[in-house]
Design a protein around this motif. Sequence first.
Motif, PDB file in Angstrom:
ATOM      1  N   ARG A 104      40.425 -73.871  25.452  1.00 41.73           N
ATOM      2  CA  ARG A 104      40.296 -75.089  24.632  1.00 41.73           C
ATOM      3  C   ARG A 104      41.398 -76.073  25.041  1.00 41.73           C
ATOM      4  NH1 ARG A 104      40.470 -72.045  19.863  1.00 41.73           N
ATOM      5  NH2 ARG A 104      38.577 -70.860  19.579  1.00 41.73           N
ATOM      6  N   THR A 151      44.607 -72.809  23.607  1.00 46.04           N
ATOM      7  CA  THR A 151      44.121 -71.512  23.138  1.00 46.04           C
ATOM      8  C   THR A 151      42.801 -71.215  23.843  1.00 46.04           C
ATOM      9  OG1 THR A 151      42.904 -72.476  21.326  1.00 46.04           O
ATOM     10  CG2 THR A 151      45.174 -71.775  20.870  1.00 46.04           C
ATOM     11  N   PRO A 160      44.008 -76.466  31.907  1.00 49.87           N
ATOM     12  CA  PRO A 160      43.058 -76.894  30.896  1.00 49.87           C
ATOM     13  C   PRO A 160      41.632 -76.685  31.386  1.00 49.87           C
ATOM     14  CG  PRO A 160      44.073 -78.785  31.984  1.00 49.87           C
ATOM     15  CD  PRO A 160      44.767 -77.573  32.493  1.00 49.87           C
ATOM     16  N   HIS A 194      46.352 -67.214  21.909  1.00 58.37           N
ATOM     17  CA  HIS A 194      46.972 -68.286  21.118  1.00 58.37           C
ATOM     18  C   HIS A 194      48.172 -68.819  21.857  1.00 58.37           C
ATOM     19  CE1 HIS A 194      44.541 -67.086  17.676  1.00 58.37           C
ATOM     20  NE2 HIS A 194      44.834 -65.825  17.983  1.00 58.37           N
ATOM     21  N   GLY A 195      47.999 -69.291  23.036  1.00 59.05           N
ATOM     22  CA  GLY A 195      49.106 -69.904  23.775  1.00 59.05           C
ATOM     23  C   GLY A 195      50.309 -68.986  23.891  1.00 59.05           C
ATOM     24  N   ASP A 251      43.657 -77.324  23.382  1.00 60.26           N
ATOM     25  CA  ASP A 251      44.990 -77.064  22.807  1.00 60.26           C
ATOM     26  C   ASP A 251      45.685 -75.865  23.450  1.00 60.26           C
ATOM     27  OD1 ASP A 251      43.463 -75.003  21.930  1.00 60.26           O
ATOM     28  OD2 ASP A 251      43.761 -75.351  19.783  1.00 60.26           O
TER      29      ASP A 251
END
Length: 543
Positions: free
Chosen positions: A172, A176, A147, A119-120, A174
């Motif tokens: 992904r 994550t 990315p 989660h980042g 975003d």
Amino acid sequence: MAAVPGREASRTLPIGALFATSLLTAALLAAEAQRAVTYHRRTAEAVLRDYASLAAGEMIRRSATELGYRGCYTLIGALAREAERPDGLEGDVRARLARADPPTPAEAMTLLGTVFQWHGGRLDWMGPPLPADVQSWLSARLAAAGPAGQDAYVALQSNGAGEPRTFVYSPRPDGTACGFELSLPAVTQWLRQAFERGPLLPASLGHGRVTNAAVSVTVRDHGGVERFRSQLHEWPALGVEVPYGDVYSGVLRGSTVRISLDPAAASDLVIGGLPRSRLPALVALFVLTAGLLFTAARQLRRERALARLRTEFVANVSHELRTPLTQIRMFAETLRLDRVRSSEAQRRSLEILDKEARRLTNLVENALQFSRSERGTVLLAMEEQELAPLVDDVVRDFTPLLTGTGVVVRTRLEPGVRASVDPGALRQVLLNLLDNAVKYGPRQQEVHVDLAVGNGQARITVTDQGPGIPLRDRVRIFRRFERLERERQRAVAGAGIGLAVTRDLVVRHGGRCFVEDAEGSGSRFVVELPLSMAGDAGRGSQA
Ligand code: ADP
């Protein structure tokens, strides 16, 4: 007419050079043949290694595609879909994947290890967590990852905590990501399937005859752990090792495939197959050539020695003839010019003339007999008779030759011993032995001539009190032209054929002739002749 050493050496040199050149040529030919075979073999091996590379490429392509597409791509897709759901990847992910719509194939599920989410900045494990250093390594890699590119997923290999691991994740937009650890033990089954799907070598190469049984495949992961082996045998000389590289998102990056080919399949893959080493045959041929040359050289040496002996023989015969001839001429002259004063001196002169004439006769007889024997034209007139009178006769005839030597010949002749003999030949045999006994023995000696039955044979012996014959020379002296070295040094005249003629005649009688030690220092020459059987009396002439 002794051999001229200078001339011999000048003949030996070119022949020796010829032999050496022949041997060198044979060695060069053998080396050249061996070089050709080695070169041919190396070329064939290189071709076979190229084919092994082809097979390795095919194995890499097959296994990476299957694992990457049907395995990892399927799993990542299914995981991503589950992660999209409202409850994310909570709960028993494995059970959810199996129940999903469409359900994840069981085959792909075998590859699924621990599932994780990124989660980042935070890494969550859906199952037993991994060692801390592996976690932090993975976090660092995920944080640094950019990315998503064109690939559906990214594969990462680690060797943390002493254990090779592979992680597969899908980033992904975003920032994550979700992914899983690839179960490396499960990869074995996938590699096997890839191997068994069909021949790794194109059918066109081996005329369709080379199956995977002739191909040995070993795959090791990026930690060096063996994950697949097709068979126990490997043929390193015909093998290659190829890395998987980044094929199919690098799902097997760092792994290597080692492939080698069975030399037995070489004949199907390369024209003429793998040439076998001809070294043993070449060495055998070389040894044979050397042996033949050695034999030829030995034969040549023998021929030369014989030629030298013949030359010496002529010289020796002439020398031997000269002494009696000189004596005869001298005494004949004396008698002719009436220079002899007393009748006693006249009688002695005549005795000497008689003695020298006899010696001359014996010498010429020997030479003639020798020549007949060499040409194979010896004819014997055999007649069965009692030997004692014959031997006695010869000794009596020989007595004049003892004049002036002080030698006494004593006989012990057993009566009634009968044999089939050629009287002339036997006479010559005995004269030769008596002549040698006197020639090589001391003055004033006693020479014994005996006749008896021994060993079931008629045995005639001539025993002297001379120097005897050394043990090592007892066979040699019966060969033509052979004389003992001491005779050369003492300048005793002789042509070296007397005993050769003697033995030849005795053997033609079916007997044998040899020398043994006599009491004291002398030698005893023995002639054994087959006894006449009753009724054997009428044996006729024969060669
Ligand atoms: P030649 O007497 O002409 O030399 P032979 O063939 O009769 O040739 O003898 C060969 C050699 O054997 C002689 O040169 C001599 O060295 C040796 N020999 C023969 N008979 C006797 C003997 N009774 N005693 C010693 N040596 C002998």
